[in-house]
Design a protein around this motif. Structure first.
Motif, PDB file in Angstrom:
ATOM      1  N   VAL A  97       0.849  -1.192   0.000  1.00 45.24           N
ATOM      2  CA  VAL A  97       0.000   0.000   0.000  1.00 45.24           C
ATOM      3  C   VAL A  97       0.890   1.250   0.000  1.00 45.24           C
ATOM      4  O   VAL A  97       1.854   1.333   0.766  1.00 45.24           O
ATOM      5  CB  VAL A  97      -0.952   0.022   1.207  1.00 45.24           C
ATOM      6  N   LYS A  98       0.530   2.206  -0.867  1.00 44.18           N
ATOM      7  CA  LYS A  98       1.201   3.498  -0.915  1.00 44.18           C
ATOM      8  C   LYS A  98       0.141   4.599  -0.823  1.00 44.18           C
ATOM      9  O   LYS A  98      -0.906   4.533  -1.476  1.00 44.18           O
ATOM     10  CB  LYS A  98       1.998   3.677  -2.213  1.00 44.18           C
ATOM     11  N   PHE A  99       0.432   5.611  -0.006  1.00 46.77           N
ATOM     12  CA  PHE A  99      -0.462   6.763   0.139  1.00 46.77           C
ATOM     13  C   PHE A  99       0.162   7.969  -0.570  1.00 46.77           C
ATOM     14  O   PHE A  99       1.322   8.327  -0.308  1.00 46.77           O
ATOM     15  CB  PHE A  99      -0.687   7.107   1.617  1.00 46.77           C
ATOM     16  N   LEU A 100      -0.616   8.597  -1.450  1.00 47.66           N
ATOM     17  CA  LEU A 100      -0.207   9.824  -2.132  1.00 47.66           C
ATOM     18  C   LEU A 100      -1.213  10.909  -1.759  1.00 47.66           C
ATOM     19  O   LEU A 100      -2.390  10.831  -2.135  1.00 47.66           O
ATOM     20  CB  LEU A 100      -0.173   9.633  -3.657  1.00 47.66           C
ATOM     21  N   LEU A 101      -0.754  11.909  -1.020  1.00 47.13           N
ATOM     22  CA  LEU A 101      -1.629  12.983  -0.549  1.00 47.13           C
ATOM     23  C   LEU A 101      -1.302  14.263  -1.315  1.00 47.13           C
ATOM     24  O   LEU A 101      -0.132  14.570  -1.558  1.00 47.13           O
ATOM     25  CB  LEU A 101      -1.442  13.212   0.955  1.00 47.13           C
TER      26      LEU A 101
END
Length: 681
Positions: free
Chosen positions: A150-154
């Motif tokens: 999982v990768k979060f891009l904000l």
């Protein structure tokens, strides 16, 4: 297929197509290449700088079928799905519409499931600062230790609203607003690909109006294409954006420096007729004052310099530039709060004119005393006028009043009798006196003439008698009080020293206003090109529109290339460059021109636009070549204009010298004709 707007059609498909943001792209590319991937990334910056686009490109690099790479192929199924917005493992969330904590918990419940199609499950949360405080708290634990897939891009436009606990868990990238030249170059590439005609100056205006946003610039370009019926021209863009004419701010600065209230109000009137935004007008004047200051102190700095701007930079005192800048900058708040902005603008510029260093009260009272004295004006106003002529420093140093201020020095009246005292003269009120003084000042301002022999001869006998009586009264009073102390010194002085002392004792007039360049390079440049007297004459000279039209018409009659330029209907810098060229040869497919070296900088920026204008005029594909040359056998239209203007000046001088009436006046009044002041009309 329906039309797709330029902002969506030209989204970057690879990192190399992104405009600017090299510091962000380098970090992301190195992370993908070395497989050093963080679990959460935060992209911040103003609107339209590429936050979401870069996040999608990063997701494409993570899930390309060829492996984790900084250069995704763009052809595999995963790349095409991400580009089309239907990749199942790229979850894009609009935080502005899903702010509740329940929405965040629903999102986190799906984190435990592995990706279905790609290598990583990517959560792209746009406008993340809109989440509630409880949503941030629910996101903390998962954001700190997510599953390895999982990768979060904000993405956010306001990172200050994010809790520090969220910021500490992300790798932060601040995207910068783009420079106008970067945006302009990108617009040129887009319109070239779309095969839409454009003018470079129009794209420059669009780039400035976009304020660092690529998306805004493309949206404005779409609008300009619609307004211009498939073309992006400078005139259409200026009308669409409500931009000022480049000459209006410079005309206002010239009027301020010359102290010409009529030209100043005329420039404001012209701006009002064009429906200008008054705050934009002030901003434009302030911006040009800033450019002038930069050119004065840092002449080698790259500034968008025009011939008129360079002339003003060399001929306006640096302290005047700072004075005008401060007055106008402080007055912007007054304009915002004014009920009538036009009135506030006029008062602001008139304030700058009223406190101009050249327009102190010295000239006003001096002109009243020596040119006309209304009946009923008593000794008190005359004494005040003389005191005003004395420099302020000398009046502060000497506590003893000047001899002319003594009540015994009252001048005689026009009839030769003693002037009555103030108490006995009730026929002229103070208000009437001030009105009369104002009237005299206005008349003197309309017809400024230096004091010379011809003026002395034309004075009335009564006024001449009054002047002689006044001078005798002043001299007798001064001698009775000061001769015993200074007589021995003056007896030992030579004639030359006496003349020098008399010159030093003259009151400082506004005409004696002088300044010097602080920057030595600018001083050398000024001293090598023109004298101070020549600069004053150039500032005071007026070339009427009729004369300008006459000169241009004569140039077009003599030079076919100048006639072609006028018929092309080009404007601005492009026309300036064209008028600085001369045509050498012309064939069916080729035109060879030369340009003067001092104008070669225009060729670098506006050559393509000028070439396009030539092709549009001839209606065929013509190859245009421009080389630098100083060969005098080739004469440019600008040089023709100078030559014709000098011919007209010489013709005017000959006509005046052959005029019998003028010759009679010169002989009668022992006058001298100043030939340098003669201008054609």
């Amino acid at each position: 297929m329906s039309y797709q707007v330029l902002a969506r059609k030209y989204r970057p498909k690879t990192f190399s197509e992104v405009v600017g943001q090299k510091h962000v792209l380098t970090a992301l590319s190195n992370g993908l290449k070395d497989n050093r991937l963080h679990h959460a990334y935060l992209f911040s910056g103003t609107r339209g700088v590429g936050k979401t686009s870069i996040a999608r490109l990063f997701a494409k690099g993570l899930n390309c079928e060829n492996g984790v790479t900084a250069e995704p192929c763009g052809h595999c199924e995963n790349c095409r799905a991400i580009e089309n917005g239907n990749f199942i493992d790229l979850i894009e969330i609009d935080a502005a519409s899903r702010t509740k904590v329940e929405d965040t918990r629903e999102l986190l419940d799906n984190v435990q499931y592995k990706p279905t199609q790609g290598r990583y499950k990517v959560y792209l949360i746009d406008e993340v600062h809109m989440l509630s405080r409880h949503s941030f708290n629910a996101l903390l634990k998962t954001l700190e230790e997510p599953p390895e897939y999982v990768k979060f891009l904000l993405a956010t436009t306001d990172p200050q609203k994010l809790p520090i606990t969220i910021l500490s868990r992300c790798m932060q990238f601040n995207l910068k607003a783009l420079q106008p030249d970067e945006i302009s170059q990108h617009l040129q590439n887009v319109l070239t690909a779309e095969e839409i005609p454009y003018e470079v100056l129009a794209l420059d205006d669009l780039a400035i109006a976009a304020q660092g946003s690529i998306r805004d610039s493309l949206s404005l370009t779409d609008q300009a294409i619609a307004v211009g019926d498939g073309k992006v021209t400078h005139a259409v863009v200026k009308d669409m954006l409500g931009l000022l004419d480049d000459n209006q701010p410079l005309a206002i600065i010239s009027a301020l420096q010359a102290g010409n209230g009529e030209d100043l109000m005329q420039a404001i009137q012209e701006a009002g007729n064009n429906g200008v935004d008054w705050l934009a007008l002030i901003s434009a004047v302030v911006e040009n004052l800033h450019k002038i200051a930069i050119l004065q102190f840092l002449p080698k700095t790259s500034v968008d310099e025009t011939q008129r701007l360079s002339f003003l930079a060399k001929n306006i005192a640096p302290q005047d530039v700072q004075f005008f800048y401060q007055i106008l900058l402080q007055g912007k708040d007054e304009i915002k709060n004014a009920s009538n902005q036009r009135m506030a603008i006029e008062m602001l510029f008139l304030r700058a004119l009223a406190f101009h260093p050249k327009f102190s009260q010295v000239d006003f009272y001096a002109n009243v005393q020596f040119n006309d004295v209304p009946q009923g004006v008593q000794s008190a106003p005359v004494a005040t006028a003389t005191a005003m002529q004395t420099p302020v420093a000398s009046r502060m140093e000497s506590p003893t009043p000047s001899p002319i201020q003594q009540p015994t020095a009252t001048p005689p009246s026009h009839s030769g009798n003693t002037t009555p005292n103030t108490a006995s003269d009730s026929s002229l009120s103070s208000l009437q006196m001030m009105n009369r003084l104002n009237q005299l000042a206005n008349e003197q301002k309309k017809k400024p003439q230096p004091y010379n022999k011809s003026v002395a001869k034309s004075a009335t006998p009564e006024l001449s008698a009054f002047r002689r009586s006044l001078n005798e009264a002043q001299n007798s009073t001064a001698q009775s009080k000061t001769v015993p102390a200074i007589a021995p010194k003056k007896a030992s002085l030579s004639a030359k020293q006496v003349n020098e002392a008399a010159q030093a004792e003259k009151p400082v007039q506004a005409e004696d206003y002088r300044w010097q360049w602080i920057n030595p390079e600018m001083a050398e440049d000024l001293s090598g090109t023109a004298k101070l007297s020549e600069i004053k004459q150039a500032l005071a000279r007026r070339i009427t529109p009729e004369l300008q039209k006459r000169v241009i018409q004569e140039v077009t009659n003599r030079d076919t290339w100048a006639n072609t330029i006028e018929e092309m209907k080009i404007q601005g810098f492009i026309k300036d460059m064209a008028l600085s060229t001369a045509k050498i040869t012309e064939t069916e497919k080729d035109i060879q021109l030369i340009i003067r070296p001092e104008k070669s900088y225009l060729k670098e920026k506006y050559f393509s636009a000028f070439q396009q204008a030539v092709r549009d005029f001839y209606k065929k594909d013509i190859s245009l070549s421009i080389t630098e040359s100083t060969d005098p056998q080739w004469i440019t239209p600008n040089e023709y204009r100078t030559k014709i203007y000098e011919e007209l000046c010489e013709e005017a001088r000959k006509n005046l010298h052959s005029d019998n009436k003028l010759a009679t006046l010169l002989a009668e009044f022992d006058a001298t004709l100043i030939t340098d002041s003669i201008c054609p009309v």
